[in-house]
Design an enzyme around this catalytic site. Sequence first.
Site, PDB file in Angstrom:
ATOM      1  N   HIS A  54      -9.399  -9.425  -4.192  1.00 32.54           N
ATOM      2  CA  HIS A  54      -8.349  -9.377  -5.204  1.00 32.54           C
ATOM      3  C   HIS A  54      -7.739 -10.749  -5.365  1.00 32.54           C
ATOM      4  O   HIS A  54      -7.711 -11.552  -4.428  1.00 32.54           O
ATOM      5  CB  HIS A  54      -7.269  -8.356  -4.812  1.00 32.54           C
ATOM      6  CG  HIS A  54      -6.747  -8.532  -3.420  1.00 32.54           C
ATOM      7  ND1 HIS A  54      -7.424  -8.066  -2.322  1.00 32.54           N
ATOM      8  CD2 HIS A  54      -5.639  -9.151  -2.956  1.00 32.54           C
ATOM      9  CE1 HIS A  54      -6.738  -8.380  -1.222  1.00 32.54           C
ATOM     10  NE2 HIS A  54      -5.659  -9.043  -1.586  1.00 32.54           N
ATOM     11  N   HIS A  97     -10.840  -5.510  -0.095  1.00 36.23           N
ATOM     12  CA  HIS A  97     -11.459  -5.379  -1.422  1.00 36.23           C
ATOM     13  C   HIS A  97     -10.960  -6.613  -2.167  1.00 36.23           C
ATOM     14  O   HIS A  97      -9.739  -6.773  -2.348  1.00 36.23           O
ATOM     15  CB  HIS A  97     -10.998  -4.077  -2.076  1.00 36.23           C
ATOM     16  CG  HIS A  97     -11.578  -3.813  -3.429  1.00 36.23           C
ATOM     17  ND1 HIS A  97     -12.094  -2.578  -3.797  1.00 36.23           N
ATOM     18  CD2 HIS A  97     -11.706  -4.611  -4.530  1.00 36.23           C
ATOM     19  CE1 HIS A  97     -12.534  -2.635  -5.052  1.00 36.23           C
ATOM     20  NE2 HIS A  97     -12.296  -3.870  -5.519  1.00 36.23           N
ATOM     21  N   ASN A 130      -6.937 -14.431  -0.711  1.00 30.81           N
ATOM     22  CA  ASN A 130      -7.054 -14.479   0.742  1.00 30.81           C
ATOM     23  C   ASN A 130      -8.446 -14.027   1.184  1.00 30.81           C
ATOM     24  O   ASN A 130      -8.965 -13.029   0.695  1.00 30.81           O
ATOM     25  CB  ASN A 130      -5.978 -13.592   1.387  1.00 30.81           C
ATOM     26  CG  ASN A 130      -4.590 -14.192   1.256  1.00 30.81           C
ATOM     27  OD1 ASN A 130      -4.430 -15.401   1.349  1.00 30.81           O
ATOM     28  ND2 ASN A 130      -3.592 -13.354   1.033  1.00 30.81           N
ATOM     29  N   ASP A 146       2.016  -5.761  -7.449  1.00 33.08           N
ATOM     30  CA  ASP A 146       1.979  -5.618  -5.996  1.00 33.08           C
ATOM     31  C   ASP A 146       3.155  -4.756  -5.532  1.00 33.08           C
ATOM     32  O   ASP A 146       4.280  -4.895  -6.010  1.00 33.08           O
ATOM     33  CB  ASP A 146       2.042  -7.003  -5.339  1.00 33.08           C
ATOM     34  CG  ASP A 146       1.613  -6.967  -3.885  1.00 33.08           C
ATOM     35  OD1 ASP A 146       0.543  -7.508  -3.571  1.00 33.08           O
ATOM     36  OD2 ASP A 146       2.352  -6.396  -3.052  1.00 33.08           O
ATOM     37  N   CYS A 175      -9.961   0.799  -4.097  1.00 34.89           N
ATOM     38  CA  CYS A 175     -10.913   1.706  -4.761  1.00 34.89           C
ATOM     39  C   CYS A 175     -10.198   2.979  -5.202  1.00 34.89           C
ATOM     40  O   CYS A 175     -10.471   3.509  -6.284  1.00 34.89           O
ATOM     41  CB  CYS A 175     -12.083   2.030  -3.835  1.00 34.89           C
ATOM     42  SG  CYS A 175     -13.309   0.696  -3.711  1.00 34.89           S
ATOM     43  N   GLY A 223      -4.836 -13.896   6.449  1.00 35.84           N
ATOM     44  CA  GLY A 223      -3.928 -12.754   6.397  1.00 35.84           C
ATOM     45  C   GLY A 223      -4.361 -11.683   5.410  1.00 35.84           C
ATOM     46  O   GLY A 223      -3.537 -10.905   4.936  1.00 35.84           O
TER      47      GLY A 223
HETATM   48  P1  5GP Z   1      -3.841  -9.461   0.978  1.00 37.74           P
HETATM   49  O1  5GP Z   1      -2.862  -9.710   2.087  1.00 37.74           O
HETATM   50  O2  5GP Z   1      -4.994  -8.587   1.441  1.00 37.74           O
HETATM   51  O3  5GP Z   1      -4.298 -10.693   0.260  1.00 37.74           O
HETATM   52  O4  5GP Z   1      -3.022  -8.666  -0.126  1.00 37.74           O
HETATM   53  C1  5GP Z   1      -2.941  -7.292  -0.188  1.00 37.74           C
HETATM   54  C2  5GP Z   1      -1.774  -6.973  -1.097  1.00 37.74           C
HETATM   55  O5  5GP Z   1      -1.884  -5.619  -1.491  1.00 37.74           O
HETATM   56  C3  5GP Z   1      -0.423  -7.133  -0.422  1.00 37.74           C
HETATM   57  O6  5GP Z   1       0.345  -8.102  -1.157  1.00 37.74           O
HETATM   58  C4  5GP Z   1       0.187  -5.735  -0.483  1.00 37.74           C
HETATM   59  O7  5GP Z   1       1.566  -5.742  -0.737  1.00 37.74           O
HETATM   60  C5  5GP Z   1      -0.601  -5.077  -1.594  1.00 37.74           C
HETATM   61  N1  5GP Z   1      -0.751  -3.641  -1.447  1.00 37.74           N
HETATM   62  C6  5GP Z   1      -1.168  -2.963  -0.346  1.00 37.74           C
HETATM   63  N2  5GP Z   1      -1.215  -1.650  -0.589  1.00 37.74           N
HETATM   64  C7  5GP Z   1      -0.830  -1.482  -1.877  1.00 37.74           C
HETATM   65  C8  5GP Z   1      -0.665  -0.333  -2.712  1.00 37.74           C
HETATM   66  O8  5GP Z   1      -0.887   0.808  -2.330  1.00 37.74           O
HETATM   67  N3  5GP Z   1      -0.240  -0.548  -3.986  1.00 37.74           N
HETATM   68  C9  5GP Z   1       0.011  -1.804  -4.467  1.00 37.74           C
HETATM   69  N4  5GP Z   1       0.430  -1.912  -5.739  1.00 37.74           N
HETATM   70  N5  5GP Z   1      -0.119  -2.913  -3.711  1.00 37.74           N
HETATM   71  C10 5GP Z   1      -0.537  -2.746  -2.437  1.00 37.74           C
HETATM   72 ZN    ZN Z   2     -12.579  -1.066  -2.510  1.00 44.42          ZN
END
Ligand code: 5GP
Ligand code: ZN
Length: 113
Positions: free
Chosen positions: A99, A97, A86, A30, A7, A92
Amino acid sequence: MDNCIFCKIIAGEIPSNKVYEDENMLAFRDINPQAKVHVLVVPKSHFATLAEMNGEQAELVKKCMEKIPHIAKSLGLEKGYRLIVNQGEDAGQTVHHLHIHILGGQSMGEKML
Ligand code: 5GP
Ligand code: ZN
């Protein structure tokens, strides 16, 4: 949502490397890429998982899915790419939020699925 990093990225409070934006979604690279190309597509509405999604939010996800081929093309992923969404702890999920990960720019053959 307070304390949601995505957000804050959508609001421009935290910088990101944007690759696409419109009124429904934001796509950005990412911070910890797991492939040569790793982009996150984030609907501009806060909800954690598909189980928590309302009808309006489902429309946003549909729009994301329709836009992803165009985003992928702009990223040079003509040879293909993998999408990952995910859902919860066992998957994991670290950012609560919803994505969609776009992974590509290389052969993904040695990874899961
Ligand atoms: P999840 O594990 O929840 O499916 O993926 C979250 C993703 O968000 C991870 O691949 C992580 O590297 C990425 N991520 C977390 N914080 C940030 C951020 O501040 N900026 C960006 N660009 N990616 C982020
Ligand atoms: Zn959010």
